[in-house]
Design a protein around this motif. Structure first.
Motif, PDB file in Angstrom:
ATOM      1  N   PHE A 112      49.164  29.566  38.070  1.00  6.11           N
ATOM      2  CA  PHE A 112      49.163  30.179  39.273  1.00  6.11           C
ATOM      3  C   PHE A 112      49.336  31.762  38.750  1.00  6.11           C
ATOM      4  O   PHE A 112      48.856  32.768  39.428  1.00  6.11           O
ATOM      5  N   SER A 113      50.516  32.074  38.020  1.00 14.00           N
ATOM      6  CA  SER A 113      50.693  33.425  37.569  1.00 14.00           C
ATOM      7  C   SER A 113      49.712  33.796  36.597  1.00 14.00           C
ATOM      8  O   SER A 113      49.152  35.078  36.927  1.00 14.00           O
ATOM      9  N   SER A 114      48.955  32.984  35.898  1.00 10.91           N
ATOM     10  CA  SER A 114      47.861  33.574  35.189  1.00 10.91           C
ATOM     11  C   SER A 114      46.745  33.919  36.018  1.00 10.91           C
ATOM     12  O   SER A 114      45.914  34.947  35.749  1.00 10.91           O
ATOM     13  N   LEU A 119      42.921  37.659  39.248  1.00  9.77           N
ATOM     14  CA  LEU A 119      42.745  38.070  40.512  1.00  9.77           C
ATOM     15  C   LEU A 119      42.919  39.604  40.609  1.00  9.77           C
ATOM     16  O   LEU A 119      41.939  40.537  41.055  1.00  9.77           O
ATOM     17  N   ARG A 120      43.995  40.204  40.099  1.00 14.92           N
ATOM     18  CA  ARG A 120      44.061  41.499  40.111  1.00 14.92           C
ATOM     19  C   ARG A 120      43.215  42.197  39.101  1.00 14.92           C
ATOM     20  O   ARG A 120      42.457  43.304  39.444  1.00 14.92           O
ATOM     21  N   LYS A 124      40.245  44.999  40.580  1.00 13.38           N
ATOM     22  CA  LYS A 124      40.372  46.206  39.808  1.00 13.38           C
ATOM     23  C   LYS A 124      38.851  46.606  39.192  1.00 13.38           C
ATOM     24  O   LYS A 124      38.265  47.606  39.504  1.00 13.38           O
ATOM     25  N   ASN A 125      38.438  45.489  38.494  1.00 14.05           N
ATOM     26  CA  ASN A 125      37.033  45.701  37.998  1.00 14.05           C
ATOM     27  C   ASN A 125      35.853  45.841  39.068  1.00 14.05           C
ATOM     28  O   ASN A 125      34.771  46.655  38.933  1.00 14.05           O
ATOM     29  N   ASN A 158      34.690  33.941  42.214  1.00 11.09           N
ATOM     30  CA  ASN A 158      35.017  32.856  41.177  1.00 11.09           C
ATOM     31  C   ASN A 158      36.485  32.949  41.062  1.00 11.09           C
ATOM     32  O   ASN A 158      37.123  31.991  41.272  1.00 11.09           O
ATOM     33  N   VAL A 159      37.190  34.072  40.584  1.00 10.49           N
ATOM     34  CA  VAL A 159      38.476  34.029  40.552  1.00 10.49           C
ATOM     35  C   VAL A 159      39.238  34.086  41.703  1.00 10.49           C
ATOM     36  O   VAL A 159      40.143  33.051  41.753  1.00 10.49           O
ATOM     37  N   THR A 160      38.605  34.504  43.095  1.00 11.41           N
ATOM     38  CA  THR A 160      39.369  34.177  44.275  1.00 11.41           C
ATOM     39  C   THR A 160      39.286  32.413  44.668  1.00 11.41           C
ATOM     40  O   THR A 160      40.250  32.071  45.065  1.00 11.41           O
ATOM     41  N   GLY A 161      38.240  32.146  44.409  1.00 10.63           N
ATOM     42  CA  GLY A 161      38.241  30.359  44.701  1.00 10.63           C
ATOM     43  C   GLY A 161      39.242  29.588  43.712  1.00 10.63           C
ATOM     44  O   GLY A 161      39.816  28.912  44.421  1.00 10.63           O
TER      45      GLY A 161
END
Length: 189
Positions: A112-114, A119-120, A124-125, A158-161
């Motif tokens: 979760f932390s990773s 996600l951040r 940002k990208n 993808n990362v959000t999912g």
């Protein structure tokens, strides 16, 4: 919680040890009585020889035989020892379950932390790809800017999912550890 369980388990262990010692003592007493009566019967028969009373010999022999019977029934007859040992086994199994769920929770928390960091970074990208003034929407199709925006957007989705799935898994792991600790507390009552 663990200190309470340790105390309860130590008391149970003392109780089972006490029961085992009591069983050994009672068994030794019955065995000694049987040996004493058997020896008395032998001495009586040797001392009296042919004049030995068959009634006395029979009573001594019967007493020796009868005193061994409770020895066999007494060993293992105490159900309390089995109940306590089963309860100690239950406590040990539930402790192991708590340890396994704790390890699972820690692994899920690391993931979760990773993913939070990912996600951040993806956000940002994507924001940088859109800048200035939401260039993704207004960029001409098939340009490098449009391709960068689409790539950043797909990565963010993808990362959000994965992040949302990780949130659900984290909550499930937290619930599992809560259930395991509750089960251990119940076993230690």
């Amino acid at each position: 919680m663990d200190a309470t369980c340790t105390k309860v388990r130590a008391e149970m262990l003392r109780e089972t040890d006490g029961i085992a010692m009591k069983n050994l003592a009672v068994g030794a007493i019955f065995a000694a009585v049987a040996a004493g009566l058997s020896t008395a019967s032998g001495i009586y028969n040797l001392a009296e020889g042919e004049d030995a009373s068959p009634t006395v010999s029979a009573i001594l022999g019967l007493g020796a035989g009868a005193s061994t019977v409770p020895t066999f029934f007494y060993f293992g007859s105490d159900e309390r020892q089995k109940v306590v040992q089963d309860r100690m086994k239950s406590i040990d199994e539930r402790r192991e379950q708590v340890n396994r769920t704790w390890q699972s929770f820690k692994a899920q928390n690391r993931e979760f932390s990773s993913l939070s960091a990912d996600l951040r970074e993806a956000t940002k990208n994507y924001e940088q790809a859109k800048a200035p003034d939401d260039q993704c929407t207004f960029a001409p199709p098939d340009t490098l800017k449009q391709q960068q925006c689409e790539s950043a957007k797909k990565n963010l989705e993808n990362v959000t999912g994965r992040y949302r799935a990780s949130i659900a898994a984290w909550h499930q792991a937290a619930d599992s550890i809560d259930d395991a600790v509750t089960a251990l507390a119940d076993a230690c009552k």
